[in-house]
Design an enzyme around this catalytic site. Structure first.
Site, PDB file in Angstrom:
ATOM      1  N   ASP A  41       0.823  -1.211   0.000  1.00  0.00           N
ATOM      2  CA  ASP A  41       0.000   0.000   0.000  1.00  0.00           C
ATOM      3  C   ASP A  41       0.857   1.261   0.000  1.00  0.00           C
ATOM      4  OD1 ASP A  41      -1.249  -2.361   1.626  1.00  0.00           O
ATOM      5  OD2 ASP A  41      -2.953  -1.250   0.828  1.00  0.00           O
ATOM      6  N   ASP A  74      -1.755  -2.727  -3.893  1.00  0.00           N
ATOM      7  CA  ASP A  74      -2.029  -1.290  -3.896  1.00  0.00           C
ATOM      8  C   ASP A  74      -0.692  -0.594  -4.128  1.00  0.00           C
ATOM      9  OD1 ASP A  74      -4.725  -1.527  -3.738  1.00  0.00           O
ATOM     10  OD2 ASP A  74      -4.962  -0.568  -1.777  1.00  0.00           O
ATOM     11  N   TYR A  77      -1.318   4.414  -6.209  1.00  0.00           N
ATOM     12  CA  TYR A  77      -2.550   5.147  -5.853  1.00  0.00           C
ATOM     13  C   TYR A  77      -2.808   6.264  -6.835  1.00  0.00           C
ATOM     14  CZ  TYR A  77      -2.938   2.671  -1.480  1.00  0.00           C
ATOM     15  OH  TYR A  77      -3.126   1.710  -0.545  1.00  0.00           O
ATOM     16  N   ASN A 112      -6.742  -3.761  -4.825  1.00  0.00           N
ATOM     17  CA  ASN A 112      -7.986  -3.241  -5.407  1.00  0.00           C
ATOM     18  C   ASN A 112      -7.776  -1.903  -6.118  1.00  0.00           C
ATOM     19  OD1 ASN A 112      -7.626  -2.826  -2.497  1.00  0.00           O
ATOM     20  ND2 ASN A 112      -9.362  -1.432  -2.640  1.00  0.00           N
ATOM     21  N   HIS A 205      -3.298  -9.534  -1.382  1.00  0.00           N
ATOM     22  CA  HIS A 205      -3.522  -8.140  -0.959  1.00  0.00           C
ATOM     23  C   HIS A 205      -4.473  -8.049   0.238  1.00  0.00           C
ATOM     24  CE1 HIS A 205      -3.885  -3.855  -1.000  1.00  0.00           C
ATOM     25  NE2 HIS A 205      -5.195  -3.918  -1.158  1.00  0.00           N
ATOM     26  N   HIS A 214     -10.349  -2.342   7.522  1.00  0.00           N
ATOM     27  CA  HIS A 214     -11.167  -3.220   6.676  1.00  0.00           C
ATOM     28  C   HIS A 214     -11.553  -4.525   7.376  1.00  0.00           C
ATOM     29  CE1 HIS A 214     -10.630  -0.732   3.129  1.00  0.00           C
ATOM     30  NE2 HIS A 214      -9.333  -0.719   3.345  1.00  0.00           N
ATOM     31  N   HIS A 240      -3.576  -4.115   2.328  1.00  0.00           N
ATOM     32  CA  HIS A 240      -4.944  -3.616   2.340  1.00  0.00           C
ATOM     33  C   HIS A 240      -5.231  -2.752   3.556  1.00  0.00           C
ATOM     34  CE1 HIS A 240      -8.845  -3.197   0.636  1.00  0.00           C
ATOM     35  NE2 HIS A 240      -9.485  -3.906   1.532  1.00  0.00           N
ATOM     36  N   ASP A 241      -5.091  -3.290   4.753  1.00  0.00           N
ATOM     37  CA  ASP A 241      -5.181  -2.417   5.921  1.00  0.00           C
ATOM     38  C   ASP A 241      -3.841  -1.718   6.087  1.00  0.00           C
ATOM     39  OD1 ASP A 241      -7.696  -2.171   7.056  1.00  0.00           O
ATOM     40  OD2 ASP A 241      -7.611  -4.204   7.880  1.00  0.00           O
ATOM     41  N   HIS A 242      -3.891  -0.389   6.298  1.00  0.00           N
ATOM     42  CA  HIS A 242      -2.666   0.405   6.335  1.00  0.00           C
ATOM     43  C   HIS A 242      -2.062   0.342   7.727  1.00  0.00           C
ATOM     44  CE1 HIS A 242      -4.262   2.832   2.652  1.00  0.00           C
ATOM     45  NE2 HIS A 242      -4.118   1.555   2.430  1.00  0.00           N
TER      46      HIS A 242
END
Ligand SMILES: *[C@@H]1O[C@H](CO)[C@@H](O)[C@H](O)[C@H]1NC(C)=O
Ligand SMILES: *[C@@H]1O[C@H](CO)[C@@H](O)[C@H](O)[C@H]1NC(C)=O
Length: 331
Positions: A41, A74, A77, A112, A205, A214, A240-242
């Site tokens: 991410d 990710d 961005y 995503n 991811h 999430h 996915h979760d930061h």
């Protein structure tokens, strides 16, 4: 044999055999050890401390003499890459991870946000002409001798992206979705079942277990987790979760690792009602950090240990854990 028969036979073989997941090799060092960094991410033109995290990855990467880097997706961005000539590739990757120790292969999956751009561009081998470190496929197997890594494309599992109206996703090669997922699960099951590596590590991811923003991904709990359990997978690593997370499962076989803190973090919201945080499934949250950072993983041939460390934006170790594998000797 009659040509017609040959053609029929070839067709038959193609139709009835599963497509194998593509396989690649990355040999460990001469002493059999392997050092890896994992980040997720991240691609924000260096902003949101991406450059600071990159700097520390370079420093720690030097110290650990890393063999390769894993990206949990990710990568770019907000909307992936527009084309193979999108300057984002240079501004968020080549120009950010400049340290000498990071000039290694980067094995990446899609997130995503990457699916909101031109997926074929991000998967294109043409990017490797621009920066030879880049290696991104939907799903593949990487053999590194003591460990085998299974990279999985988790975005198509998530139902909500298919009904969302705020964003468009590049589902070329994913439709028909049911076939895509069924075939992928068959291929993964086969690859996991055939693996003889000491350590089996799956990278995707989306989280299976997370206490971050999430939370758990129900579709992965339903479809992916049973395969990992049946095949003695040691680690499932996601972004996915930061955040940075280490969650143990009740039977203590699979460790759930989140490394998705490569740039924008500090969301400050924890999913209080996820199954893992409520302890419904007996999961134990060993570590959770809501800020920026990355992780390292070290494997060693002589000892049967796998060690992973989590680092913050200053390069401080926040959490470490060692897994030992007791090999059963057969007489
Ligand atoms: C960057 O990291 C520092 C140190 O942890 C933190 O105070 C700051 O809020 C971070 N900046 C952003 C934009 O996240
Ligand atoms: C491998 O593990 C052994 C025992 O813990 C240790 O002595 C050795 O330094 C390790 N080697 C590497 C390359 O990490």
């Amino acid at each position: 044999m009659h040509w017609f028969k040959v053609c029929v036979l070839i067709n038959y073989l193609i139709i009835t055999s599963f497509a194998e997941l593509e396989r690649f090799e990355h040999p460990p060092k001469d002493d059999g050890s392997l050092s890896i960094l994992v980040v997720g991410d991240w691609g924000r033109n260096g902003h949101f401390n991406q450059s600071k995290v990159a700097f520390q990855m370079g420093r720690i990467g030097e110290k650990l003499d890393v063999d390769f880097v894993i990206s949990t997706g990710d990568n770019f961005y907000e909307n992936g890459l527009k084309s193979v000539s999108d300057p984002t590739f240079h501004n968020s990757f080549t120009n950010v991870y400049t340290a000498k120790s990071l000039q290694k292969q980067w094995y990446s999956v899609l997130g995503n946000h990457d699916y909101r751009g031109d997926v074929e561009a991000q998967l294109s081998p043409l990017l490797r002409n621009i920066d030879s470190r880049w290696f991104c496929l939907r799903s593949f197997v990487l053999n590194a001798e003591t460990a085998e890594f299974f990279f999985v494309d988790t975005t198509p599992f998530v139902e909500s992206y298919f009904v969302e109206i705020d964003h468009t996703y590049d589902w070329r090669h994913v439709f028909p979705r049911r076939n895509y997922l069924t075939n992928f699960l068959k291929d993964l099951e086969k690859a996991l079942g055939e693996s003889t590596a000491r350590w089996k590590i799956v990278v995707g991811h989306h989280a299976i277990r997370s206490v971050g923003h999430h939370g758990d991904t129900p579709e992965l709990i339903e479809h992916l987790l049973p395969l990992l359990q049946a095949n003695d997978v040691d680690l499932y690593i996601n972004g996915h979760d930061h955040s940075l997370e280490h969650i143990s499962s009740p039977d203590n076989s699979i460790q759930f690792i989140t490394s998705g803190a490569g740039s924008k973090a500090w969301r400050g919201d924890v999913k209080e009602n996820s199954t893992s945080s409520s302890g419904n499934e007996g999961c134990v949250v060993r570590f959770f950090y809501d800020g920026q950072g990355f992780m390292s993983l070290r494997l060693n041939r002589s000892s049967n240990d796998a060690e992973f460390l989590f680092f913050d934006v200053f390069g401080n170790v926040l959490h470490s854990s060692k897994l030992s594998k007791h090999l059963h000797s057969s007489i």
